[in-house]
Design a protein around this motif. Structure first.
Motif, PDB file in Angstrom:
ATOM      1  N   PHE A 183       3.738  10.696   5.860  1.00  0.00           N
ATOM      2  CA  PHE A 183       4.685   9.586   5.964  1.00  0.00           C
ATOM      3  C   PHE A 183       6.138  10.046   6.020  1.00  0.00           C
ATOM      4  CE2 PHE A 183       0.803   8.135   4.009  1.00  0.00           C
ATOM      5  CZ  PHE A 183       0.479   7.111   4.889  1.00  0.00           C
ATOM      6  N   THR A 216      -1.517  14.532  -0.739  1.00  0.00           N
ATOM      7  CA  THR A 216      -1.732  15.681   0.148  1.00  0.00           C
ATOM      8  C   THR A 216      -0.696  16.776  -0.108  1.00  0.00           C
ATOM      9  OG1 THR A 216      -2.669  14.179   1.777  1.00  0.00           O
ATOM     10  CG2 THR A 216      -2.028  16.332   2.584  1.00  0.00           C
ATOM     11  N   ASN A 273     -10.725   7.514  -1.903  1.00  0.00           N
ATOM     12  CA  ASN A 273     -10.783   6.134  -2.402  1.00  0.00           C
ATOM     13  C   ASN A 273     -11.144   5.105  -1.340  1.00  0.00           C
ATOM     14  OD1 ASN A 273     -10.164   4.104  -4.475  1.00  0.00           O
ATOM     15  ND2 ASN A 273      -8.412   3.620  -3.192  1.00  0.00           N
ATOM     16  N   TRP A 274     -10.703   5.349  -0.082  1.00  0.00           N
ATOM     17  CA  TRP A 274     -10.717   4.268   0.908  1.00  0.00           C
ATOM     18  C   TRP A 274     -11.966   4.234   1.773  1.00  0.00           C
ATOM     19  CZ3 TRP A 274      -7.071   1.036  -0.431  1.00  0.00           C
ATOM     20  CH2 TRP A 274      -5.987   1.558  -1.166  1.00  0.00           C
ATOM     21  N   CYS A 288      -7.159  10.481  -1.616  1.00  0.00           N
ATOM     22  CA  CYS A 288      -7.326  10.944  -0.234  1.00  0.00           C
ATOM     23  C   CYS A 288      -7.997  12.305  -0.278  1.00  0.00           C
ATOM     24  CB  CYS A 288      -5.950  11.065   0.419  1.00  0.00           C
ATOM     25  SG  CYS A 288      -5.977  11.705   2.102  1.00  0.00           S
ATOM     26  N   GLY A 348      -7.137  14.627   1.338  1.00  0.00           N
ATOM     27  CA  GLY A 348      -6.005  15.556   1.370  1.00  0.00           C
ATOM     28  C   GLY A 348      -5.509  15.926  -0.016  1.00  0.00           C
ATOM     29  N   GLY A 350      -8.844  10.278  12.334  1.00  0.00           N
ATOM     30  CA  GLY A 350      -8.302   9.131  13.057  1.00  0.00           C
ATOM     31  C   GLY A 350      -8.363   7.845  12.239  1.00  0.00           C
ATOM     32  N   ASP A 351      -9.181   7.850  11.178  1.00  0.00           N
ATOM     33  CA  ASP A 351      -9.329   6.641  10.368  1.00  0.00           C
ATOM     34  C   ASP A 351      -8.723   6.778   8.977  1.00  0.00           C
ATOM     35  OD1 ASP A 351     -10.489   4.979  12.136  1.00  0.00           O
ATOM     36  OD2 ASP A 351     -12.557   5.357  11.531  1.00  0.00           O
ATOM     37  N   HIS A 376      -6.743   6.525   5.752  1.00  0.00           N
ATOM     38  CA  HIS A 376      -5.853   5.493   5.209  1.00  0.00           C
ATOM     39  C   HIS A 376      -4.415   6.002   5.166  1.00  0.00           C
ATOM     40  CE1 HIS A 376      -4.949   1.961   2.731  1.00  0.00           C
ATOM     41  NE2 HIS A 376      -4.200   2.747   1.997  1.00  0.00           N
ATOM     42  N   TYR A 377      -4.284   7.308   5.011  1.00  0.00           N
ATOM     43  CA  TYR A 377      -2.962   7.921   4.966  1.00  0.00           C
ATOM     44  C   TYR A 377      -2.679   8.688   6.258  1.00  0.00           C
ATOM     45  CZ  TYR A 377      -3.631   6.893   0.016  1.00  0.00           C
ATOM     46  OH  TYR A 377      -3.868   6.274  -1.173  1.00  0.00           O
ATOM     47  N   ARG A 378      -3.234   8.218   7.328  1.00  0.00           N
ATOM     48  CA  ARG A 378      -2.994   8.710   8.686  1.00  0.00           C
ATOM     49  C   ARG A 378      -3.592  10.079   8.972  1.00  0.00           C
ATOM     50  NH1 ARG A 378       3.110   7.699  10.089  1.00  0.00           N
ATOM     51  NH2 ARG A 378       2.337   6.926  12.041  1.00  0.00           N
ATOM     52  N   LYS A 379      -3.240  11.105   8.174  1.00  0.00           N
ATOM     53  CA  LYS A 379      -3.738  12.436   8.524  1.00  0.00           C
ATOM     54  C   LYS A 379      -4.020  13.319   7.316  1.00  0.00           C
ATOM     55  CE  LYS A 379       0.763  14.498   8.915  1.00  0.00           C
ATOM     56  NZ  LYS A 379       1.684  15.399   9.503  1.00  0.00           N
ATOM     57  N   GLY A 380      -4.214  12.674   6.153  1.00  0.00           N
ATOM     58  CA  GLY A 380      -4.531  13.447   4.945  1.00  0.00           C
ATOM     59  C   GLY A 380      -5.841  14.197   5.129  1.00  0.00           C
ATOM     60  N   SER A 396      -5.414  17.420   6.917  1.00  0.00           N
ATOM     61  CA  SER A 396      -4.949  18.481   6.004  1.00  0.00           C
ATOM     62  C   SER A 396      -6.140  19.051   5.254  1.00  0.00           C
ATOM     63  CB  SER A 396      -3.955  17.927   4.990  1.00  0.00           C
ATOM     64  OG  SER A 396      -2.744  17.613   5.616  1.00  0.00           O
TER      65      SER A 396
END
Lengths: 654, 144
Positions: A600, A624, B14-15, B42, B44, B70-71, B73-77, B80
């Motif tokens: 973010f 992260t 969690n998500w 996450c 991540g 791609g899914d 919740h935190y975009r790209k955790g 990582s």
């Protein structure tokens, strides 16, 4: 129960039977015995159904009477009821971080057949929760001031409807429009399918409303150059290009008559012409004309200023300059519309190489009384076309053009026939299609009606086989393809699809948003929140996230407005994420490893102190960065290394 | 080996994956009871150290399950996590931990059956491998 092992924590273990959902597999007597023996908890309280009113009362009474300050609940998933019990605890002055659930239903009782194994598993899950709870630190609910004003990018029907809905609450709404006036694609047609409602009649009072609304500010001929911030606190930079005509212009069009320069009018798909000084349509908002600097003879060779001499209001101002404005807004709406599919990769369809081959967009522009030809298909030709072929999916479902189905062009194609029939009542219409896609019963009814009127629907199993030809000797256009006898018609109409607008990529970059594989903005959630984007506080309406018709665009606009109004209330602060991460400034070595790890962009480097800093207003709490930090200087609130390590130990040595 | 009851620690986000595991519970899809779940926000968040720590504390297998790429919740955790865990897979072998004792996979909130299948796959893998045996220096350090 002796409390010696628990230090200053007075810990209670609630065991919920969940009627018998848990207790018929997990041996509660054994758990109680085990907990007493371990001595980590001071009290064990068993409830039949802790989430029921009686159970909640029991929960409240126990924590009050026994003066506890640490609560473990062995019950269902924390995703169901952790908040329920945290809220009750908070009412009793116990911090939410002091309530932990051990998931002994979904992840134990319901997935384990053997009673002993389930009981042992429950023990280790409870043990992990207890061990971790000893290290929990209080969490603070944080709030922040927020702007309730809204900025809308794109002034088509979606943007306008969002603005009108929100402005009624007294908030300031800004519409930033790239074109010289608002109105968008809906203004380019006469009729909206399937109701065939007159589009300019629908839009005229709406545009006047916007013009007269003191809460709506239109920044036309403008584009976004930068967006900073986050939900509640966006700062948007806008570049307004000069119009060279002052606001007192009422678009009386006197100057149009004397302007010596003409060019193709892009607003009408280059089918008609406009002058170097022009408006897009009568009744535009803003009303004032614009001078096209690239072709105006005052700017190209300083040889003309005829408009200055005829203007009754003295509105022409060649010295106007570009203006940069910064606006603070709580949320942003992307309603930038679409781009019609082009047929450059489809030479066999004859678009632009054969006369009388039009796209649906071109056809409706020509047949509109507010269009380039005043509603005549061929203004210079008296001959009445006797027949027309409308090709569905032209340039769509094909890797050379649009690979997807836009889902609204079939109705568009049926509408083309309806519009032709209005102007040329005797015309014979053929719709050549493969799939027929209608998204609601009215659209399907529209198609049936068209069929009943005499339109022939020809099924072609492979639309990529369609060829449109006309030799110089031919009077008519020939259309051939697999599965049907070739037909000869006077005009051909190509129903092209809906493409993402050209500026999507640039906007996505500025806003740090992702586009989907078709190039549209990815929705926040495909079912629950189709008008949200991946960034909290940035919404999409209209064709930004997928092709939609005008009715759907309005519904989306109102949904966006509702969501914004319910979340940004003037004078009320917004709640921020609780589980944010923070950096120990003493320990941080400034290696910057955390900065690219943050999804973010909430971490920045302070060159003076040589450390990284987390903007906790932007942090969403994924943790992260914490995992990326090589020096262990980042702490994820409620999910610290120590807490998770304690959970690992607890779960393995239960 | 008949008495071998493997301990498997699973870090679930969690998500998606935690929801998937909950859904497996709701559908009463049984799996081996030795699989014990730790929830993180996450995937991540999973520090490779947590995986090593779990092995050190006696886990015979460790799983990290996140949202599908791609899914997140935190975009790209989860991306990582993917990068770190690929590296970790190579490292654990050097510590004497077989690569198969670690698993990274993606489970969506709706994929309860995939969760059950993944849990069973991991269980049979670990049953085949037998208990984790740390040796030499690593064993001495782990015991400390």
């Amino acid at each position: 129960m002796p409390g010696s092992k628990t230090g200053d924590k007075k810990t209670v273990l609630f065991l919920c039977k969940c009627s018998s959902n848990i207790s018929n597999i997990v041996d509660f007597e054994e758990i109680k015995r085990w907990a007493g023996e371990k001595g980590d908890t001071n009290i064990a309280a068993v409830s039949n159904l802790l989430c029921a009113p009686d159970g909640k009362k029991f929960f409240s009474e126990v924590i009050k009477k026994k003066n506890v300050n640490n609560i473990i609940i062995a019950a269902c998933s924390p995703k169901l009821h952790e908040k329920t019990f945290q809220d009750i605890a908070e009412k009793n002055n116990i911090n939410m971080s002091r309530v932990r659930m051990a998931n002994i239903r979904e992840q134990c009782a319901w997935v384990t057949a053997d009673k002993n194994e389930a009981t042992e598993k429950a023990k280790s899950l409870i043990n992990a929760a207890i061990k971790r709870s000893f290290l929990s630190e209080d969490l603070k609910r944080r709030t922040m001031k927020a702007y309730s004003d809204v900025l809308i990018i794109g002034g088509g029907i979606a943007g306008i409807e969002t603005a009108r809905t929100i402005s009624k609450t007294g908030r300031k709404v800004y519409i930033v429009e790239k074109n010289i006036t608002i109105g968008g694609s809906v203004m380019k047609t006469e009729d909206l399918a399937p109701s065939m409602e007159c589009s300019p009649c629908l839009m005229a009072p709406i545009l006047s409303d916007v013009r007269d609304d003191p809460n709506i500010e239109v920044l036309a001929n403008a584009e976004i150059t930068n967006i900073l911030g986050f939900f509640g606190n966006f700062n948007v930079t806008i570049k307004e290009k000069p119009r060279y005509v002052e606001d007192n212009c009422i678009a009386c069009e006197e100057c149009f008559k004397v302007c010596p320069v003409s060019v193709k009018n892009e607003f009408h798909y280059s089918l008609g012409e406009r002058k170097a000084i022009y408006t897009l349509f009568p009744g535009a908002v803003p009303a004032s004309a614009v001078i096209d600097k690239n072709i105006c003879k005052h700017f190209t060779d300083n040889s003309c200023d005829k408009c200055v001499s005829v203007c009754p209001f003295g509105s022409i101002n060649f010295d106007q300059e570009e203006k940069t404005t910064a606006i603070n807004a709580g949320s942003i709406v992307i309603s930038t519309g679409f781009k019609p599919g082009d047929l450059a990769g489809f030479p066999e369809l004859g678009h632009k190489s054969i006369n009388d081959v039009y796209t649906t967009y071109e056809l409706e522009s020509l047949l509109s009384t507010n269009g380039p030809t005043g509603g005549k298909l061929k203004p210079d030709d008296e001959k009445i076309p006797a027949s027309a072929a409308i090709i569905h999916c032209a340039g769509s479902m094909d890797s050379r053009g649009i690979p997807y189905c836009s889902s609204i062009c079939c109705t568009h194609a049926v509408k083309a026939g309806e519009m032709l029939g209005k102007v040329y009542p005797a015309i014979r219409v053929f719709n050549i299609h493969n799939d027929l896609v209608f998204t609601d019963p009215e659209e399907h009814q529209f198609y049936k009606k068209q069929k009943a009127k005499g339109t022939t629907f020809i099924k072609c199993f492979d639309l990529s086989s369609i060829k449109i030809t006309k030799t110089p000797d031919d009077e008519k256009i020939k259309i051939s393809g697999y599965g049907f006898e070739p037909i000869s018609v006077d005009i051909a109409v190509l129903a092209t699809g809906f493409k993402p607008a050209d500026d999507f990529k640039e906007l996505a970059k500025i806003m740090d948003l992702a586009l989907d594989k078709n190039g549209f903005f990815r929705p926040g959630h495909r079912i629950l929140h189709t008008t949200a984007s991946e960034q909290d506080g940035i919404y999409s309406a209209g064709c930004a996230s997928k092709p939609v018709n005008a009715a759907a665009a309005c519904t989306q606009a109102q949904a966006v407005a509702g969501d914004i109004m319910s979340r940004l209330i003037p004078g009320r602060e917004i709640e921020l994420e609780i589980f944010t991460s923070f950096i120990d400034e003493e320990k941080c070595a400034g290696c910057k490893m955390c900065i690219p790890a943050c999804p973010f962009k909430s971490i920045y480097y302070d060159p003076e102190r040589k450390i990284s800093i987390i903007n906790e207003a932007l942090c969403r709490g994924c943790g992260t960065c914490t995992a990326a930090c090589p020096s262990g200087s980042i702490f994820a609130r409620h999910y610290t290394d120590n807490e998770i390590n304690a959970e690992i130990e607890g779960i393995l040595h239960g | 080996m008949a008495d071998f009851k493997p301990k498997i620690v699973a870090f679930l986000c969690n998500w998606c994956s935690y929801e998937g595991a909950d859904k497996a519970g709701g559908q009463k899809l049984n799996y081996y009871a030795g699989i014990k779940i730790i929830r993180v926000m996450c995937s991540g968040r999973v520090d490779p150290y947590f995986v090593l720590k779990a092995f050190r504390e006696g886990a015979d297998g460790v799983m990290v399950l996140g949202c599908h790429p791609g899914d997140c919740h935190y975009r790209k955790g989860n991306i990582s996590a993917l990068k770190r865990m690929r590296l970790l897979e190579k490292m654990i072998v050097q510590f004497g931990v077989e690569r198969e004792r670690f698993m990274l996979d993606w489970i969506s909130a709706g994929e309860s059956e995939k969760f059950q299948k993944t849990a069973e796959k991991m269980t049979s893998r670990i049953l085949n491998l037998g208990p984790l045996k740390l040796e030499g220096y690593v064993k001495r350090k782990a015991a400390q």
